[in-house]
Scaffold this motif. Structure first.
Motif, short mmCIF file in Angstrom:
data_model
loop_
_atom_site.label_atom_id
_atom_site.label_comp_id
_atom_site.label_asym_id
_atom_site.label_seq_id
_atom_site.Cartn_x
_atom_site.Cartn_y
_atom_site.Cartn_z
N SER A 34 0.80 -1.22 0.05
CA SER A 34 -0.16 -0.17 0.43
C SER A 34 0.38 1.10 0.07
CB SER A 34 -1.10 -0.04 1.17
OG SER A 34 -1.58 -0.69 1.41
N HIS A 65 -2.66 1.54 -4.60
CA HIS A 65 -2.63 0.26 -5.57
C HIS A 65 -2.53 0.54 -6.92
CE1 HIS A 65 -1.24 -3.18 -2.17
NE2 HIS A 65 -2.33 -2.51 -1.52
N HIS A 90 -5.85 -9.33 -2.67
CA HIS A 90 -6.10 -9.31 -0.96
C HIS A 90 -7.42 -10.28 -1.08
CE1 HIS A 90 -3.79 -4.98 -1.12
NE2 HIS A 90 -3.57 -5.83 -0.30
N TYR A 198 5.21 -11.46 12.05
CA TYR A 198 4.31 -10.52 10.90
C TYR A 198 3.02 -11.02 11.48
CZ TYR A 198 1.11 -8.62 6.71
OH TYR A 198 0.02 -8.01 6.24
N TYR A 206 -10.14 -2.75 10.45
CA TYR A 206 -8.67 -2.72 11.27
C TYR A 206 -9.27 -3.16 13.03
CZ TYR A 206 -6.87 0.43 7.91
OH TYR A 206 -6.44 1.02 7.09
N MET A 225 -2.68 -7.39 6.49
CA MET A 225 -4.24 -7.87 5.71
C MET A 225 -3.16 -8.36 4.23
SD MET A 225 -6.85 -5.11 5.79
CE MET A 225 -6.98 -3.99 7.40
N SER A 226 -2.40 -8.42 4.23
CA SER A 226 -1.53 -9.35 2.96
C SER A 226 -0.29 -9.67 2.96
CB SER A 226 -1.43 -7.91 2.05
OG SER A 226 -0.30 -7.54 2.52
N VAL A 286 -2.10 5.67 6.88
CA VAL A 286 -1.45 4.10 5.53
C VAL A 286 -0.67 4.72 5.28
CG1 VAL A 286 -0.80 1.61 4.63
CG2 VAL A 286 -2.76 2.73 7.84
O1 LIG Z 1 -0.61 -4.99 3.17
P1 LIG Z 1 -0.60 -3.35 2.41
O2 LIG Z 1 -1.43 -4.01 0.62
O3 LIG Z 1 -0.10 -3.33 1.83
O4 LIG Z 1 -2.08 -2.63 3.01
C1 LIG Z 1 -2.52 -2.80 3.66
O5 LIG Z 1 -2.20 -1.34 3.98
C2 LIG Z 1 -4.79 -1.31 3.79
C3 LIG Z 1 -4.99 -1.34 5.23
O6 LIG Z 1 -4.67 -0.19 5.24
C4 LIG Z 1 -4.24 -3.92 4.35
O7 LIG Z 1 -4.58 -3.41 2.10
C5 LIG Z 1 -3.33 -4.02 5.04
O8 LIG Z 1 -2.68 -4.78 4.41
#
Ligand SMILES: O=P(O)(O)O[C@H]1O[C@H](CO)[C@@H](O)[C@H]1O
Ligand SMILES: Nc1nc2[nH]cnc2c(=O)[nH]1
Length: 311
Positions: A34, A65, A90, A198, A206, A225-226, A286
């Motif tokens: 992100s 993204h 995701h 992680y 959240y 979340m990824s 973020v």
């Molecule tokens: O993990 P990336 O894709 O960087 O993104 C992070 O930021 C997003 C939440 O703000 C969620 O998708 C989380 O997983």
């Protein structure tokens, strides 16, 4: 999508026709998290192929993204051919797990052997403040433990794929060593690059404070979340993997709950208790931290890539 139905041949054929010969066989892959798609600005001779042109790819719907593969060269001399995923999928977007990891399997088939995965994550550990990059040493995959959300579920891709993949070696020691050597070469402060565990959660919510406390108690330092589905597919494909998490926020875990009961009682007694505003996380926060730290992350990723031995 059953594994057998994955359209590798079509995707690879499209890429072959879109790419000049010197970019067709990248050895190193990057996944941009992100707000981190600018990592690809370290590449030269770039050819971007939108996901919409690629059979089997989904579309990334999350702000911050992009939705394309960027092929290019990095490092001195002729340069090393690299491919960057500008945007990931995701499960919370509604993508199937097979779609989430399909790009990783395509990268493996293009010839990628080392994968650098980045993400934005919330900190559960007071020693990892916002802006810290964390080299992930291990992970806890909550969805895998709580339900059928492992991307390796289903028929095996073939006899050469292990049915039971070990994960005690999921996060490459070789690449983590290079990351710390790269940080040293770049002159980064000691606390700019840390180590930690992680936790993967499904999102898109959240954490509640109780969930944050639970994840911390489970040994996690950061949460997102990824990433972990990508790690699992990459390991199944035999790739070396490093995960770099950028801490973009603290997970809100107050030491103790506000007692609304006490507050009301105090108010009724004419002695109201002043309370600070409630803290909440936002995706904008973020993205902002991602933007601020994108250059450090880019320099680190580029230096790691330069240091990966070419065979
Ligand atoms: O993990 P990336 O894709 O960087 O993104 C992070 O930021 C997003 C939440 O703000 C969620 O998708 C989380 O997983
Ligand atoms: N689950 C989760 N994912 C994030 N991605 C960025 N920050 C966070 C966070 O606090 N929690």
């Amino acid at each position: 999508m059953a594994h057998q139905a994955l359209p590798f041949a079509i995707t690879l054929d499209i890429l072959k026709r879109r790419l000049p010969a010197h970019l067709q066989e990248p050895k190193i892959g990057i996944v941009c998290g992100s707000g981190l798609s600018t990592l690809a600005s370290a590449l030269r001779d770039v050819v971007e192929v939108p996901y919409s042109e690629l059979e089997g790819f989904g579309t990334s719907t999350v702000q911050g993204h992009k939705s394309s593969l960027a092929f290019g060269l990095l490092g001195p001399g002729n340069g090393i051919p690299v491919v960057a995923m500008l945007g990931r999928f995701h499960p919370y977007e509604g993508h199937k797990l097979s779609t989430v990891v399909y790009p990783i399997r395509v990268l493996a088939r293009l010839g990628v052997r080392n994968l650098i995965i980045t993400n934005a994550a919330g900190s559960l550990n007071p020693k990892l403040p916002v802006g810290t990059i964390v080299a992930i040493q291990d992970h806890v995959a909550i969805p895998n433990m709580a339900g059928p959300l492992n991307p390796l579920l289903g028929p095996s891709l073939g006899p050469e794929y292990p049915r039971f993949l070990p994960l005690s070696n999921a996060h490459s020691i070789k690449l983590r060593r290079l990351a710390f050597l790269a940080a040293h070469k770049l002159g980064l402060a000691d606390d700019a690059l840390a180590e930690g565990v992680y936790a993967w959660v499904s999102g898109p919510t959240y954490e509640t404070p109780a969930e944050g406390r639970f994840l911390r108690a489970a040994g996690a330092d950061v949460v997102g979340m990824s990433t972990i589905p990508e790690v699992l597919a990459a390991r199944e494909e035999g790739l070396e993997v490093i995960v770099l998490s950028l801490v973009t926020n603290f997970v809100v875990i107050p030491d103790k709950y506000r007692s609304i009961k006490e507050e009301v009682k105090a108010e009724l007694a004419g002695k109201p208790i002043e309370q600070p505003p409630q803290q909440v996380v936002s995706h904008q926060e973020v993205l902002n931290v991602g933007k601020q730290k994108a250059d450090v992350m880019k320099d680190l990723v580029a230096k790691i890539i330069e240091m990966i031995p070419t065979d």
